[in-house]
Design a protein around this motif. Structure first.
Motif, PDB file in Angstrom:
ATOM      1  N   GLY A 504       0.896  -1.034   0.062  1.00 28.21           N
ATOM      2  CA  GLY A 504       0.061  -0.071   0.098  1.00 28.21           C
ATOM      3  C   GLY A 504       0.912   1.247  -0.043  1.00 28.21           C
ATOM      4  O   GLY A 504       0.316   2.191  -0.462  1.00 28.21           O
ATOM      5  N   LYS A 505       2.022   1.308   0.406  1.00 26.36           N
ATOM      6  CA  LYS A 505       3.180   2.300   0.633  1.00 26.36           C
ATOM      7  C   LYS A 505       3.686   2.743  -0.720  1.00 26.36           C
ATOM      8  O   LYS A 505       3.921   3.618  -1.171  1.00 26.36           O
ATOM      9  CB  LYS A 505       3.891   2.240   1.652  1.00 26.36           C
ATOM     10  N   VAL A 506       4.248   1.464  -1.315  1.00 33.12           N
ATOM     11  CA  VAL A 506       5.013   1.631  -2.386  1.00 33.12           C
ATOM     12  C   VAL A 506       4.324   1.320  -3.865  1.00 33.12           C
ATOM     13  O   VAL A 506       4.727   1.865  -4.895  1.00 33.12           O
ATOM     14  CB  VAL A 506       6.227   0.656  -2.088  1.00 33.12           C
ATOM     15  N   ASP A 507       3.237   0.879  -3.840  1.00 32.91           N
ATOM     16  CA  ASP A 507       2.358   0.550  -5.042  1.00 32.91           C
ATOM     17  C   ASP A 507       0.876   0.761  -4.855  1.00 32.91           C
ATOM     18  O   ASP A 507       0.076  -0.408  -4.932  1.00 32.91           O
ATOM     19  CB  ASP A 507       2.706  -0.703  -5.724  1.00 32.91           C
ATOM     20  N   PRO A 508       0.460   1.744  -4.217  1.00 28.38           N
ATOM     21  CA  PRO A 508      -0.967   1.717  -3.748  1.00 28.38           C
ATOM     22  C   PRO A 508      -2.129   1.679  -4.958  1.00 28.38           C
ATOM     23  O   PRO A 508      -3.281   1.227  -4.720  1.00 28.38           O
ATOM     24  CB  PRO A 508      -1.090   3.169  -3.234  1.00 28.38           C
ATOM     25  N   THR A 509      -1.801   1.846  -6.225  1.00 26.49           N
ATOM     26  CA  THR A 509      -2.646   1.509  -7.280  1.00 26.49           C
ATOM     27  C   THR A 509      -2.521   0.338  -7.812  1.00 26.49           C
ATOM     28  O   THR A 509      -3.192   0.073  -8.662  1.00 26.49           O
ATOM     29  CB  THR A 509      -2.444   2.651  -8.400  1.00 26.49           C
ATOM     30  N   ASP A 510      -1.559  -0.519  -7.342  1.00 31.06           N
ATOM     31  CA  ASP A 510      -1.374  -1.981  -7.740  1.00 31.06           C
ATOM     32  C   ASP A 510      -1.182  -2.257  -9.046  1.00 31.06           C
ATOM     33  O   ASP A 510      -1.789  -2.983  -9.669  1.00 31.06           O
ATOM     34  CB  ASP A 510      -3.099  -2.656  -7.439  1.00 31.06           C
ATOM     35  N   TYR A 511      -0.123  -1.284  -9.371  1.00 33.22           N
ATOM     36  CA  TYR A 511       0.267  -1.487 -10.891  1.00 33.22           C
ATOM     37  C   TYR A 511       0.928  -2.868 -11.089  1.00 33.22           C
ATOM     38  O   TYR A 511       0.538  -3.224 -12.073  1.00 33.22           O
ATOM     39  CB  TYR A 511       1.301  -0.307 -11.089  1.00 33.22           C
ATOM     40  N   PHE A 512       1.771  -3.358 -10.160  1.00 27.83           N
ATOM     41  CA  PHE A 512       2.375  -4.753 -10.493  1.00 27.83           C
ATOM     42  C   PHE A 512       1.380  -5.902  -9.822  1.00 27.83           C
ATOM     43  O   PHE A 512       1.378  -5.791  -8.540  1.00 27.83           O
ATOM     44  CB  PHE A 512       3.736  -4.688  -9.722  1.00 27.83           C
ATOM     45  N   ARG A 513       0.923  -6.293 -10.697  1.00 27.71           N
ATOM     46  CA  ARG A 513      -0.334  -7.185 -10.240  1.00 27.71           C
ATOM     47  C   ARG A 513      -0.269  -8.530 -11.163  1.00 27.71           C
ATOM     48  O   ARG A 513      -0.067  -8.654 -12.168  1.00 27.71           O
ATOM     49  CB  ARG A 513      -1.499  -6.345 -10.336  1.00 27.71           C
ATOM     50  N   ASN A 514      -0.723  -9.602 -10.313  1.00 29.86           N
ATOM     51  CA  ASN A 514      -1.136 -10.881 -11.060  1.00 29.86           C
ATOM     52  C   ASN A 514      -2.110 -11.529 -10.164  1.00 29.86           C
ATOM     53  O   ASN A 514      -2.409 -11.052  -9.009  1.00 29.86           O
ATOM     54  CB  ASN A 514       0.026 -11.667 -11.381  1.00 29.86           C
ATOM     55  N   GLU A 515      -2.445 -12.744 -10.421  1.00 30.27           N
ATOM     56  CA  GLU A 515      -3.539 -13.305  -9.479  1.00 30.27           C
ATOM     57  C   GLU A 515      -3.187 -13.775  -8.236  1.00 30.27           C
ATOM     58  O   GLU A 515      -4.174 -13.825  -7.476  1.00 30.27           O
ATOM     59  CB  GLU A 515      -4.005 -14.588 -10.448  1.00 30.27           C
ATOM     60  N   GLN A 516      -1.770 -13.672  -7.895  1.00 26.16           N
ATOM     61  CA  GLN A 516      -1.515 -13.946  -6.499  1.00 26.16           C
ATOM     62  C   GLN A 516      -0.207 -12.755  -6.222  1.00 26.16           C
ATOM     63  O   GLN A 516       0.676 -13.413  -5.501  1.00 26.16           O
ATOM     64  CB  GLN A 516      -0.776 -15.365  -6.341  1.00 26.16           C
ATOM     65  N   SER A 517      -0.423 -11.791  -6.568  1.00 31.10           N
ATOM     66  CA  SER A 517       0.200 -10.516  -5.978  1.00 31.10           C
ATOM     67  C   SER A 517       0.005  -9.966  -4.811  1.00 31.10           C
ATOM     68  O   SER A 517      -1.380 -10.466  -4.535  1.00 31.10           O
ATOM     69  CB  SER A 517       0.408  -9.424  -7.113  1.00 31.10           C
ATOM     70  N   ILE A 518       0.812  -9.408  -4.025  1.00 26.09           N
ATOM     71  CA  ILE A 518       0.334  -8.898  -2.603  1.00 26.09           C
ATOM     72  C   ILE A 518      -0.737  -7.770  -2.991  1.00 26.09           C
ATOM     73  O   ILE A 518      -0.150  -6.821  -3.625  1.00 26.09           O
ATOM     74  CB  ILE A 518       1.269  -8.422  -1.791  1.00 26.09           C
TER      75      ILE A 518
END
Length: 525
Positions: A504-518
């Motif tokens: 939430g601090k480093v990538d709050p818009t969830d740019y780096f995302r997959n089906e089991q990303s944090i």
């Protein structure tokens, strides 16, 4: 199905890596994503970019797909593949992706068991940054450290270390074809796990491109971010370009033995004793088990000579019947191909091989065990489950010593105190229509084992990714914390919340995302 145990193991859990021999070709830009491509070509040479319409695209995409299940046409493939040769290319890919709403997935070695580094389970506009060309290793022997690019294979790292010294090592995975980036991001362990713990806890710095395209090191990224990338799973927190790792001492001679025991030779009684003995042995000795059919192979590495190992085994584990005739003495670097392939004929050829010649269809699952199994469970495993149609292989790695002594919160990898051993369930087949029996076996034995393994949550190893544990739900463009918690606590236990807060601090818009990303957990202060 292969009859040779050695061949089966090679084919199963570490298919040989592939070479970089694609013909670069220029390609027309699809009109729908012309702006994204136009942004890329301003900073990245066109020969490093591949669109679906490029003749080289299938080869580049397929070269490090290790599981043929994820090669089928029904998998959602990337719009583009970017093959950077330096950090600025990665930064440009992220900046352009953010600007034109194209997400980035990252592939280093391609061993992601669910293929989420290069495929999507749902329709999505994404590109893959394939790090295959960034695989340099720099060893500082005096400082006992090394910098290694994420696109390097473990074998390349091990080989580079050995060129400086044969009494230095690094405690990462067993298979030399595994990519450094994925292995260290998810934890990473091998035959040195009881002596030196996991690979991630021996990382001392990183070079990382964040979700805004900025380059960081340990100092600039902050403690929580640095903690998260060392075992919190790949891709969630940015793209780690390179890792600085601590090299650790090993003796000039290590001893390997591989002792097979069939059910008729007392395998059940021996393994029943092994589960009590193996986690309590000295840290210098690791004895794992590879179970296939009605046979258990006890595979060990001892940091020392046969002369010292033999009386130790006769004192602490006489049931195995180990004696000096079982010993294979060698250097640590020679043990890597010997454990993996069963020989040490060509160090350079075995450790630096990137030629992928085998891609099975495969299914994987994992478990952690805190209480010894009743003997009746071992009898069922060997007498029923491993001889069923479609049966796979079970790998048992003992814990104890260093890996168990480290606090759960030291890294995101939480499987520490009290763990007796880890289980990996591996299954494979060779044709698209031949998966029914292996998939059924994997599901059924996993269900059978439930009463005997960890609970609340039933734990799993993040590097043995299993989509059956759960997948993220995306709401308003962001993965939800509640959906991620379902699978995330199984991989990370109580560390999952800290990982999500860091996300939430480093990538709050969830740019780096997959089906089991944090997923990002935003805290309001």
């Amino acid at each position: 199905m292969a009859n040779s145990r050695t061949l089966a193991l090679v084919l199963l859990f570490c298919a040989l890596a592939s070479s970089w021999e694609v013909a670069f070709s220029y390609f027309p830009a699809p009109a729908a994503k012309e702006d994204f491509l136009g942004c890329l070509v301003k900073e990245i040479p066109p020969r490093l970019l591949y669109a679906k319409s490029s003749p080289g695209y299938p080869s580049v995409l397929g070269q490090t797909i290790r599981n043929s299940r994820w090669s089928s046409p029904d998998n959602v493939k990337p719009l583009y593949i970017i093959t950077p040769t330096n950090t600025s290319h990665i930064q440009s890919a992220v900046v352009c992706g953010r600007r034109y709403d194209v997400r980035i997935r990252v592939r280093s070695g391609g061993h992601d068991y669910e293929g989420l580094s290069y495929r999507s389970l749902q329709p999505e506009n994404f590109a893959v940054v394939d790090l295959n060309q960034m695989r340099a290793v720099w060893v500082d022997g005096k400082a006992r450290t090394a910098w290694v690019d994420s696109g390097a294979q473990l074998g390349e790292l091990y080989y580079a270390i050995s060129k400086y010294s044969r009494t230095l090592a690094f405690p990462a995975g067993v298979c030399p074809t595994i990519g450094v980036g994925g292995n260290l991001a998810g934890g990473g362990f091998g035959m040195l796990l009881r002596k030196y713990g996991i690979a991630a806890e021996n990382v001392i710095d990183v070079k990382l491109v964040d979700a805004n395209g900025k380059l960081h090191d340990k100092k600039s990224m902050g403690d929580d971010h640095f903690w998260a990338v060392r075992g919190g799973g790949g891709e969630s927190f940015g793209i780690v370009v390179a890792w600085q790792v601590k090299l650790l001492p090993v003796p000039p001679t290590v001893t390997i033995f591989k002792i097979p025991k069939s059910v008729s030779e007392g395998a059940v009684d021996i393994i029943n004793k092994w589960q009590l003995v193996a986690p309590q042995l000295p840290a210098d000795l690791m004895i794992r088990i590879i179970a296939q059919g009605p046979k258990a192979t006890f595979e060990a590495m001892y940091l020392g000579t046969c002369k010292t190992l033999t009386p130790m085994m006769q004192s602490k584990f006489p049931e195995l019947g180990m004696n000096a005739s079982h010993c294979n003495e060698m250097s640590w670097i020679e043990s890597i191909p010997f454990v993996h392939l069963g020989h040490r004929d060509s160090l350079e050829g075995d450790l630096l091989n990137r030629n992928n010649t085998f891609k099975p269809f495969a299914e994987y699952k994992s478990d952690y065990v805190y209480e010894p199994f009743p003997k009746s469970v071992w009898e069922q495993i060997f007498g029923t489950w491993l001889v069923k149609p479609g049966a796979g292989i079970m790998i048992f790695d003992p814990y104890g010593a260093t890996i168990s002594a480290t606090p759960e919160s030291a890294t995101p990898f939480p499987h520490r105190k009290g763990v007796l051993f880890n289980i990996q369930y591996v299954n494979y087949w060779f044709a698209p229509g031949a998966g029914a029996a292996p998939l059924s076996w994997s599901k059924e034995i996993y269900n059978y084992m439930e009463p005997y393994v960890s609970k609340n949550p039933r734990q799993a190893y993040a590097n043995y990714r299993d989509i059956d544990l759960g997948r993220n739900e995306v709401v308003n463009g962001v993965s939800t914390y509640s959906s991620g918690k379902v699978w995330g606590q199984k991989y990370f236990k109580g560390n999952f919340e800290r990982l999500a807060i860091t996300k939430g601090k480093v990538d709050p818009t969830d740019y780096f995302r997959n089906e089991q990303s944090i997923p990002p957990l935003i805290q309001n202060y």
